[in-house]
Design a protein around this motif. Structure first.
Motif, PDB file in Angstrom:
ATOM      1  N   HIS A 185       6.155   9.261   0.236  1.00  0.00           N
ATOM      2  CA  HIS A 185       5.636   8.393  -0.836  1.00  0.00           C
ATOM      3  C   HIS A 185       4.608   9.124  -1.700  1.00  0.00           C
ATOM      4  CE1 HIS A 185       2.049   7.712   1.748  1.00  0.00           C
ATOM      5  NE2 HIS A 185       1.446   7.423   0.620  1.00  0.00           N
ATOM      6  N   LEU A 186       4.134  10.273  -1.194  1.00  0.00           N
ATOM      7  CA  LEU A 186       3.056  10.965  -1.904  1.00  0.00           C
ATOM      8  C   LEU A 186       3.520  11.870  -3.046  1.00  0.00           C
ATOM      9  CD1 LEU A 186       0.829  12.047   1.133  1.00  0.00           C
ATOM     10  CD2 LEU A 186       0.091  10.555  -0.722  1.00  0.00           C
ATOM     11  N   GLN A 193       0.835  -1.207   0.000  1.00  0.00           N
ATOM     12  CA  GLN A 193       0.000   0.000   0.000  1.00  0.00           C
ATOM     13  C   GLN A 193       0.875   1.265   0.000  1.00  0.00           C
ATOM     14  OE1 GLN A 193      -2.892  -0.585   3.159  1.00  0.00           O
ATOM     15  NE2 GLN A 193      -3.872  -2.280   2.099  1.00  0.00           N
ATOM     16  N   CYS A 194       1.097   1.889   1.133  1.00  0.00           N
ATOM     17  CA  CYS A 194       1.725   3.223   1.109  1.00  0.00           C
ATOM     18  C   CYS A 194       3.236   3.241   1.365  1.00  0.00           C
ATOM     19  CB  CYS A 194       1.014   4.134   2.102  1.00  0.00           C
ATOM     20  SG  CYS A 194      -0.665   4.518   1.583  1.00  0.00           S
ATOM     21  N   LYS A 218      -2.530  10.523  13.158  1.00  0.00           N
ATOM     22  CA  LYS A 218      -3.553  10.226  12.154  1.00  0.00           C
ATOM     23  C   LYS A 218      -3.134   9.107  11.209  1.00  0.00           C
ATOM     24  CE  LYS A 218      -4.324  10.868   7.691  1.00  0.00           C
ATOM     25  NZ  LYS A 218      -3.417  10.496   6.608  1.00  0.00           N
ATOM     26  N   LEU A 219      -1.831   8.959  10.990  1.00  0.00           N
ATOM     27  CA  LEU A 219      -1.384   8.109   9.873  1.00  0.00           C
ATOM     28  C   LEU A 219      -1.850   6.652   9.950  1.00  0.00           C
ATOM     29  CD1 LEU A 219       2.151   9.712   9.476  1.00  0.00           C
ATOM     30  CD2 LEU A 219       0.182  10.021   7.979  1.00  0.00           C
ATOM     31  N   TRP A 254      -9.060  16.187   4.496  1.00  0.00           N
ATOM     32  CA  TRP A 254      -8.390  16.025   3.208  1.00  0.00           C
ATOM     33  C   TRP A 254      -9.363  15.264   2.320  1.00  0.00           C
ATOM     34  CZ3 TRP A 254      -6.591  13.050  -0.703  1.00  0.00           C
ATOM     35  CH2 TRP A 254      -5.600  13.630  -1.521  1.00  0.00           C
ATOM     36  N   LEU A 271      -9.209   5.984  -1.716  1.00  0.00           N
ATOM     37  CA  LEU A 271      -9.411   6.211  -0.285  1.00  0.00           C
ATOM     38  C   LEU A 271      -8.565   7.403   0.108  1.00  0.00           C
ATOM     39  CD1 LEU A 271      -9.623   2.527   0.524  1.00  0.00           C
ATOM     40  CD2 LEU A 271     -11.464   4.180   0.537  1.00  0.00           C
ATOM     41  N   MET A 272      -8.785   7.900   1.326  1.00  0.00           N
ATOM     42  CA  MET A 272      -8.269   9.245   1.528  1.00  0.00           C
ATOM     43  C   MET A 272      -6.766   9.409   1.627  1.00  0.00           C
ATOM     44  SD  MET A 272     -10.804  11.738   3.295  1.00  0.00           S
ATOM     45  CE  MET A 272     -11.316  10.624   4.509  1.00  0.00           C
ATOM     46  N   SER A 273      -6.155   8.793   2.572  1.00  0.00           N
ATOM     47  CA  SER A 273      -4.738   9.029   2.852  1.00  0.00           C
ATOM     48  C   SER A 273      -4.476  10.537   2.868  1.00  0.00           C
ATOM     49  CB  SER A 273      -3.855   8.333   1.829  1.00  0.00           C
ATOM     50  OG  SER A 273      -2.513   8.440   2.244  1.00  0.00           O
ATOM     51  N   TRP A 301      -4.493   5.544  10.858  1.00  0.00           N
ATOM     52  CA  TRP A 301      -5.935   5.427  10.549  1.00  0.00           C
ATOM     53  C   TRP A 301      -6.152   5.048   9.086  1.00  0.00           C
ATOM     54  CZ3 TRP A 301      -8.602  10.156   8.330  1.00  0.00           C
ATOM     55  CH2 TRP A 301      -9.890   9.828   7.885  1.00  0.00           C
ATOM     56  N   ASN A 302      -5.517   5.808   8.162  1.00  0.00           N
ATOM     57  CA  ASN A 302      -5.859   5.520   6.760  1.00  0.00           C
ATOM     58  C   ASN A 302      -4.662   5.501   5.806  1.00  0.00           C
ATOM     59  OD1 ASN A 302      -5.353   8.231   6.563  1.00  0.00           O
ATOM     60  ND2 ASN A 302      -7.276   8.760   5.583  1.00  0.00           N
ATOM     61  N   ASP A 303      -3.465   5.366   6.348  1.00  0.00           N
ATOM     62  CA  ASP A 303      -2.337   5.150   5.438  1.00  0.00           C
ATOM     63  C   ASP A 303      -1.978   3.669   5.384  1.00  0.00           C
ATOM     64  OD1 ASP A 303      -0.640   7.838   4.372  1.00  0.00           O
ATOM     65  OD2 ASP A 303      -2.236   8.148   5.808  1.00  0.00           O
ATOM     66  N   ALA A 358     -14.071   4.959   2.887  1.00  0.00           N
ATOM     67  CA  ALA A 358     -13.255   6.158   3.128  1.00  0.00           C
ATOM     68  C   ALA A 358     -13.037   6.401   4.622  1.00  0.00           C
ATOM     69  CB  ALA A 358     -13.891   7.388   2.488  1.00  0.00           C
ATOM     70  N   GLU A 375      -4.657  -0.060   5.382  1.00  0.00           N
ATOM     71  CA  GLU A 375      -6.041  -0.464   5.621  1.00  0.00           C
ATOM     72  C   GLU A 375      -6.215  -1.976   5.477  1.00  0.00           C
ATOM     73  OE1 GLU A 375      -8.227  -0.144   1.432  1.00  0.00           O
ATOM     74  OE2 GLU A 375      -7.880   1.757   2.441  1.00  0.00           O
ATOM     75  N   HIS A 423      -4.049  20.786   6.459  1.00  0.00           N
ATOM     76  CA  HIS A 423      -4.778  19.612   5.973  1.00  0.00           C
ATOM     77  C   HIS A 423      -5.173  18.648   7.086  1.00  0.00           C
ATOM     78  CE1 HIS A 423      -0.552  18.912   6.269  1.00  0.00           C
ATOM     79  NE2 HIS A 423      -0.861  17.669   6.557  1.00  0.00           N
ATOM     80  N   ARG A 427     -11.007  13.797  12.778  1.00  0.00           N
ATOM     81  CA  ARG A 427      -9.576  14.047  12.926  1.00  0.00           C
ATOM     82  C   ARG A 427      -9.269  14.895  14.155  1.00  0.00           C
ATOM     83  NH1 ARG A 427      -6.798  14.110   7.041  1.00  0.00           N
ATOM     84  NH2 ARG A 427      -5.027  14.486   8.350  1.00  0.00           N
ATOM     85  N   PRO A 482      -1.974   4.168  -4.376  1.00  0.00           N
ATOM     86  CA  PRO A 482      -2.088   2.733  -4.077  1.00  0.00           C
ATOM     87  C   PRO A 482      -3.376   2.299  -3.378  1.00  0.00           C
ATOM     88  CG  PRO A 482      -0.524   3.775  -2.568  1.00  0.00           C
ATOM     89  CD  PRO A 482      -0.956   4.830  -3.543  1.00  0.00           C
ATOM     90  N   LEU A 483      -4.019   3.215  -2.628  1.00  0.00           N
ATOM     91  CA  LEU A 483      -5.204   2.779  -1.880  1.00  0.00           C
ATOM     92  C   LEU A 483      -6.470   3.037  -2.700  1.00  0.00           C
ATOM     93  CD1 LEU A 483      -4.393   4.029   1.739  1.00  0.00           C
ATOM     94  CD2 LEU A 483      -4.273   1.713   0.875  1.00  0.00           C
TER      95      LEU A 483
END
Ligand code: SF4
Lengths: 721, 65
Positions: free
Chosen positions: A291-292, A281-282, A555-556, A517, B61-63, A558-560, A573, A562, A513, A545, B29-30
């Motif tokens: 990575h973004l 994933q990330c 926060k990371l 986001w 998805l958000m990230s 949570w959704n970086d 989401a 899954e 952010h 958040r 990626p997500l």
């Protein structure tokens, strides 16, 4: 690194101004039940009790910070008045080691750049160590006449305010010095955590705080930043060189949770998930948030040349794989114990090419995505080594990389448009892409010299200064100056996402952010097409958040990452399994029985309270929620032309205007009328959903419903209606 | 013609999910890919051919942040 003074010399120069002893209260279910108050004007030190009501309404972390600050300041207080406070609090979950990302501290203060309450979320060991030394928060008020260090000795129940004349001010040195000074021996350095800022915080309004943690593998202190809003400037204005805490009370059960087994179970589940999925994933464990970079460029979201553009062919020079190679691999880089997401990456042995430490080989923490985009692409800089050098100096000088990036990009655009010339910049050629000029600007900030001093006031004050002194066009500067409420924008291009325009400008503290986001949901997925859909997202996500900040969480995780079956859930989401994890963590620590709805209510109380705080300080109404047009649409013909097909299509299909035969200037104008109207409609929908009136003021029934209709809160709200 | 996140896109033969993601520059990626409402597993992206007329959702998805 060369130390001017030995540790012995530094130590013997310390003069104890005040000593205070106490019996550290053990933590019970996430709270010690006491907080520490230090006044640097009077050297008063005292302990305050945490009431049940405080826990119920404000939870901890950012909530405790806002509550203490509210009581400390009046509507007349300014950031550099002695009454202003810096409050640090980790929140009830903060300090557990079973679940990744659970060691954050929240810092709250009146901001020098916004004039209102600022909150900033930071890793490092200080917050949890402070709690395990007996305090749910530390509140620092007053101003010392000379440089001081405040030391909390959690093992021996002793607090001192010490005159500290010989330490360095810059963080990469002073954090090492203080760690060595207060540790018993080398092995003991792990038990010491520090907070410091740097020389540029003395001369600018964008100072940040560094929170250290000792990295025993690298045998050095690492730094994490409470970056936003200039709290480092407040810190140095109070003449604080460092805050230090030392405790050996650091175990997996120091937070004394109500249900340790539940924490263990929840944590193991996520550890396994990270191990299974992060590489697919990330890649947080190898590249961190960097990575973004290329992804944001692919989606036209990477700010380039002061947010004019959203992508650049050179972005690949700073892509994730480049950082993956620069970062030292194979070291578990967590900024708190137990964080297997381990994204706190570092470049080791980096040889500096400029400034006072030229030739030194140093550890550079990061860069993270925001830094790469801020000091890099937003300034048209695409050389990774220049980004690392800017990152290092921003950190050690105590300068927020996000604000530095955005304000330097603004100055560059002004320079390219001849609003300022070399005459005004003192010879700095501030063209986009000139990393040498950007570095010199930063060194000037640390020396308190030249154009660095002017730029260090931030975008809002630079605009005023250029208009007043250089006859600049205020409208153009307003359009391109990427600030709202006085805070510089963080690093995402929001032009094509109406929801994100609100996600930035409808925040309490300014465009950061960490509230919402929503760009993918809105711009790519087309999942929130109506104003009501967007308003719902701008209700839920900022509140969700906010909750991390009440509890000392990152926060990371949570959704970086899954779970594999997340796509099959009803609301992917939100990552429902992880939301349930947080409910379990809170219940497991505190013994309470909340559910996911109550989680949002908890945040809603604090969020609305913060909105009223803004009102108290003279902000918090609709006119303060309006973004600069650069964040909404194309300001210049150059920007329009760069995405001509997209904009022509939008004019035709969305605004009902045929672009054929119109000049670019006319199209820019028409597009602006359309987009600004859309934004106002969004604001109406969001205010309605949040229970605020059309001016953006929380309605009395909203406050009542949330049980925050305190007398002084109601009085302020009534006076603004 | 197919629809990707409500936007029309020209279809061509042998268009795999991987290829489609490349065309759209969807490098995040997500993501979740749904074709006519059915989720396509990540492991199938190379092999799964997008049929003409398909309604494709590529849910990001958000990230971020
Ligand atoms: S995910 Fe990264 S930033 Fe968050 S706590 Fe872990 S190491 Fe620190």
């Amino acid at each position: 690194m060369e130390n001017k003074y030995s540790i012995e010399q530094i130590k013997s120069a310390h003069k104890i101004l005040k000593e205070f002893t106490y019996v550290p209260k053990p933590v019970n279910k996430g709270y010690s039940g006491e907080t520490l108050y230090v006044n640097l004007s009077t050297n008063e030190i005292k302990i305050k009790q945490v009431t049940e009501r405080m826990k119920e309404i404000f939870i901890g972390g950012r909530g405790f910070g806002l509550w203490y600050l509210w009581n400390a300041v009046t509507e007349k207080t300014r950031w550099n008045d002695p009454e202003n406070e810096i409050i640090i609090s980790p929140g009830p979950i903060g300090g557990i080691t079973q679940y990744p990302g659970a060691g954050k501290s929240l810092v709250v203060s009146l901001s020098p750049i916004t004039g209102s309450a600022m909150d900033s979320n930071v890793g490092g060991y200080f917050g949890p160590y402070m709690k395990f030394s007996g305090f749910d928060a530390v509140e620092i008020q007053g101003k010392a006449p000379k440089d001081v260090v405040v030391f909390i000795d959690g093992d021996n129940g002793r607090i001192t305010i010490e005159e500290a004349p010989l330490e360095d001010t810059n963080s990469h040195i002073v954090c090492e010095q203080l760690t060595e000074l207060y540790a018993k021996d080398e092995a003991d350095r792990l038990h010491v955590a520090t907070v410091a800022s740097g020389k540029a915080a003395d001369h600018t309004l964008i100072g940040h705080l560094n929170f250290s943690f000792y990295d025993k593998r690298r045998k050095g202190t690492r730094l994490k930043q409470a970056g936003r809003g200039g709290i480092g400037t407040v810190f140095r204005d109070k003449k604080i060189k460092g805050l230090v805490v030392r405790t050996t009370n650091i175990t997996g059960t120091s937070n004394n949770p109500a249900d340790q087994a539940l924490l263990n179970k929840t944590g193991i589940k996520l550890h396994k998930e990270i191990r299974r999925n992060d590489d697919k994933q990330c890649h947080m464990r190898t590249q961190g948030t960097a990575h973004l970079v290329e992804i944001m460029s692919d989606y036209d979201l990477l700010p380039v040349n002061n947010f004019k553009f959203g992508s650049h062919e050179k972005a690949r020079q700073m892509a994730s794989w480049v950082w993956g190679q620069k970062f030292t691999q194979g070291i578990p880089d967590g900024c708190w114990f137990g964080c297997t997401m381990a994204c706190a990456k570092a470049v080791d042995g980096f040889e500096l090419k400029t400034g006072p430490y030229k030739g030194d080989k140093v550890i550079v923490d990061g860069p993270e995505y925001e830094t790469v985009a801020g000091v890099g692409s937003c300034c048209g800089i695409f050389e990774p080594d220049a980004v690392v050098e800017l990152n290092f100096y921003c950190d050690t000088y105590g300068v927020d990389t996000i604000s530095f990036g955005t304000l330097t990009a603004f100055a560059m655009e002004c320079f390219e448009n001849k609003v300022i010339t070399e005459k005004e910049t003192g010879g700095l050629k501030l063209n986009f892409g000139n990393h040498e000029a950007a570095l010199e600007l930063l060194h000037q900030m640390a020396r308190g010299e030249g154009f660095g001093k002017i730029a260090g006031m931030g975008v809002r004050r630079m605009k005023e200064y250029f208009v007043k002194n250089y006859n600049a066009d205020p409208k153009f500067l307003q359009d391109i100056g990427m600030e709202c409420k006085g805070l510089e924008y963080s690093q995402y291009v929001s032009k094509e996402s109406l929801a994100q325009q609100g996600g930035y400008a409808l925040t309490n503290k300014g465009p950061q952010h960490d509230e919402a986001w929503l760009i993918f949901m809105d711009m790519v997925n087309n999942h929130i097409p109506t104003f009501e859909n967007k308003a719902e997202a701008l209700h839920y996500f900022p509140l969700f958040r906010t909750w991390f900040g009440l509890n000392g969480l990152c926060k990371l995780p949570w959704n970086d990452v899954e779970p594999e079956d997340n796509p099959k859930t009803d609301e992917p989401a939100k990552v429902p399994e992880h939301v349930q994890n947080y409910v379990d963590l809170f219940n497991g620590v505190t013994g309470k029985k909340i559910d996911k709805k109550e989680l949002i209510r908890m945040s809603e109380r604090v969020y609305n309270f913060q909105r009223v705080f803004n009102l108290k300080m003279g902000f918090g109404t609709r006119e303060h929620d309006i973004p600069p047009y650069r964040s909404v649409g194309p300001v210049t013909c150059e920007e329009y032309e760069s995405r001509k097909d997209r904009y022509d299509k939008q004019l035709k299909e969305k605004a009902g205007i045929d672009p054929a035969g119109l000049s670019t200037e006319e199209k820019v104008k028409k597009m602006r009328e359309y987009r600004e109207k859309q934004y106002q409609l969004l604001v109406d929908a969001v205010y309605k959903r949040r229970g605020w009136n059309e001016k953006g003021i929380p309605k009395l029934e909203t406050l009542k419903d949330l049980s925050i209709d305190f007398e002084d809160v109601v009085k302020i709200v009534k006076s603004k209606m | 013609m197919i629809s990707v996140n409500e936007q029309p896109l020209a279809w061509r033969e042998n268009l795999s999910v991987s290829e489609l993601l490349k065309i759209c520059k969807y490098s995040f990626p997500l993501i979740i890919v749904k074709i006519n409402g059915e989720i396509v597993a990540k492991s199938e992206y190379e092999k799964f051919m997008v049929p003409d007329g398909a309604n494709v959702s590529v849910i990001h998805l958000m990230s971020g942040g």
